[in-house]
Every structure is written in structure tokens, then in C-alpha cells.
Write a protein that holds these residues in place. Structure first.
Motif, PDB file in Angstrom:
ATOM      1  N   ASP A 140       0.833  -1.203   0.000  1.00 12.39           N
ATOM      2  CA  ASP A 140       0.000   0.000   0.000  1.00 12.39           C
ATOM      3  C   ASP A 140       0.869   1.254   0.000  1.00 12.39           C
ATOM      4  OD1 ASP A 140      -2.256  -1.614   0.103  1.00 12.39           O
ATOM      5  OD2 ASP A 140      -2.422  -1.469   2.296  1.00 12.39           O
ATOM      6  N   ILE A 141       1.961   1.215   0.734  1.00 12.27           N
ATOM      7  CA  ILE A 141       2.883   2.357   0.763  1.00 12.27           C
ATOM      8  C   ILE A 141       3.485   2.568  -0.618  1.00 12.27           C
ATOM      9  CG2 ILE A 141       5.072   3.207   1.713  1.00 12.27           C
ATOM     10  CD1 ILE A 141       4.240   1.748   4.352  1.00 12.27           C
ATOM     11  N   GLU A 142       3.852   1.476  -1.278  1.00 13.12           N
ATOM     12  CA  GLU A 142       4.406   1.585  -2.629  1.00 13.12           C
ATOM     13  C   GLU A 142       3.369   2.161  -3.591  1.00 13.12           C
ATOM     14  OE1 GLU A 142       6.551  -1.075  -6.097  1.00 13.12           O
ATOM     15  OE2 GLU A 142       6.000  -2.024  -4.219  1.00 13.12           O
ATOM     16  N   PHE A 143       2.142   1.713  -3.484  1.00 12.71           N
ATOM     17  CA  PHE A 143       1.067   2.224  -4.328  1.00 12.71           C
ATOM     18  C   PHE A 143       0.846   3.717  -4.066  1.00 12.71           C
ATOM     19  CE2 PHE A 143      -3.291   2.963  -5.669  1.00 12.71           C
ATOM     20  CZ  PHE A 143      -3.351   2.293  -6.869  1.00 12.71           C
ATOM     21  N   CYS A 144       0.860   4.101  -2.798  1.00  9.00           N
ATOM     22  CA  CYS A 144       0.709   5.514  -2.446  1.00  9.00           C
ATOM     23  C   CYS A 144       1.869   6.344  -2.995  1.00  9.00           C
ATOM     24  CB  CYS A 144       0.616   5.678  -0.931  1.00  9.00           C
ATOM     25  SG  CYS A 144      -0.951   5.136  -0.233  1.00  9.00           S
ATOM     26  N   ALA A 145       3.048   5.753  -3.014  1.00  3.16           N
ATOM     27  CA  ALA A 145       4.210   6.457  -3.577  1.00  3.16           C
ATOM     28  C   ALA A 145       3.982   6.741  -5.058  1.00  3.16           C
ATOM     29  CB  ALA A 145       5.474   5.626  -3.371  1.00  3.16           C
ATOM     30  N   LEU A 146       3.419   5.788  -5.769  1.00  2.00           N
ATOM     31  CA  LEU A 146       3.120   5.999  -7.187  1.00  2.00           C
ATOM     32  C   LEU A 146       2.085   7.110  -7.353  1.00  2.00           C
ATOM     33  CD1 LEU A 146       3.040   2.272  -8.327  1.00  2.00           C
ATOM     34  CD2 LEU A 146       4.802   3.955  -8.877  1.00  2.00           C
ATOM     35  N   LEU A 147       1.094   7.120  -6.483  1.00  2.00           N
ATOM     36  CA  LEU A 147       0.097   8.192  -6.524  1.00  2.00           C
ATOM     37  C   LEU A 147       0.737   9.536  -6.179  1.00  2.00           C
ATOM     38  CD1 LEU A 147      -2.916   6.465  -4.717  1.00  2.00           C
ATOM     39  CD2 LEU A 147      -2.686   6.930  -7.170  1.00  2.00           C
ATOM     40  N   ARG A 148       1.653   9.517  -5.228  1.00  2.00           N
ATOM     41  CA  ARG A 148       2.349  10.745  -4.816  1.00  2.00           C
ATOM     42  C   ARG A 148       3.132  11.359  -5.977  1.00  2.00           C
ATOM     43  NH1 ARG A 148       4.973  14.644  -4.137  1.00  2.00           N
ATOM     44  NH2 ARG A 148       5.890  15.476  -2.250  1.00  2.00           N
ATOM     45  N   LEU A 149       3.578  10.516  -6.891  1.00  2.00           N
ATOM     46  CA  LEU A 149       4.306  10.982  -8.067  1.00  2.00           C
ATOM     47  C   LEU A 149       3.364  11.448  -9.171  1.00  2.00           C
ATOM     48  CD1 LEU A 149       7.114   8.284  -8.185  1.00  2.00           C
ATOM     49  CD2 LEU A 149       7.287  10.649  -7.382  1.00  2.00           C
ATOM     50  N   ASN A 150       2.066  11.534  -8.845  1.00  2.00           N
ATOM     51  CA  ASN A 150       1.026  11.996  -9.770  1.00  2.00           C
ATOM     52  C   ASN A 150       0.871  11.123 -11.000  1.00  2.00           C
ATOM     53  OD1 ASN A 150       0.102  14.216  -8.263  1.00  2.00           O
ATOM     54  ND2 ASN A 150       1.848  15.413  -8.947  1.00  2.00           N
ATOM     55  N   LEU A 151       1.105   9.837 -10.845  1.00  2.00           N
ATOM     56  CA  LEU A 151       0.855   8.916 -11.946  1.00  2.00           C
ATOM     57  C   LEU A 151      -0.636   8.637 -12.011  1.00  2.00           C
ATOM     58  CD1 LEU A 151       3.781   6.394 -11.437  1.00  2.00           C
ATOM     59  CD2 LEU A 151       3.691   8.350 -12.977  1.00  2.00           C
TER      60      LEU A 151
END
Length: 81
Positions: free
Chosen positions: A28-39
Motif C-alpha cells: 500500500d505504501i508503494e502504491f501511495c508512492a506511485l500516486l504521490r508521483l502523480n501517476l
């Protein structure tokens, strides 16, 4: 290696997410990181080799875990972590 590099760049990201939900998973943290990068959903689907629907479902589960209602609210939250 993505998550290691991301956390090196944003060292408090994992801890801040854990404050919101202490039982949040590494995936979930990895997924949130991808979202944080505005992907967007399609980009995440390609990177994670998931269907677009699976990405949308995961995003929905993460919104529940982080107690946010809308996708926009999720992006705003992650932007400031």
C-alpha cells in the motif's frame, strides 16, 4: 528498488502514512508512492502489470484505509506527506 529510492527522496512518507493507519502494508505504501508521483491509473496499471480496474479497486481500498472520501482528497493528502 523503486520504494527504496522513493523513501530516500521522501524519508518521512512511510512514517506519516503509518501515523494515519499503523497497519498499512508495504504494498500500500508503494502504491501511495506511485500516486504521490502523480501517476494516473493507466500509468500505474502498466508499471504494476495490473488491469486498470484492479488499480481503481486498490485505490478505493487505500482511500478507506486512510479515511479519505475522494480521489482528489487522497492526492492532496499524499502530496503533503
Amino acid at each position: 528498488t523503486f520504494i527504496i529510492d522513493f523513501l530516500a527522496e521522501f524519508p518521512t512518507f512511510r512514517d506519516e502514512l503509518s501515523k494515519i493507519n499503523p497497519s498499512i502494508k508495504v504494498s500500500d505504501i508503494e502504491f501511495c508512492a506511485l500516486l504521490r508521483l502523480n501517476l494516473d491509473v493507466k500509468q500505474i496499471a502498466e508499471i504494476k502489470k495490473m488491469s486498470v480496474q484492479a488499480v481503481i479497486a486498490k485505490e478505493s481500498r487505500i482511500k478507506k484505509k486512510l479515511n479519505v472520501i475522494s480521489t482528489e482528497e487522497l492526492y492532496e493528502l499524499l502530496k503533503f506527506l
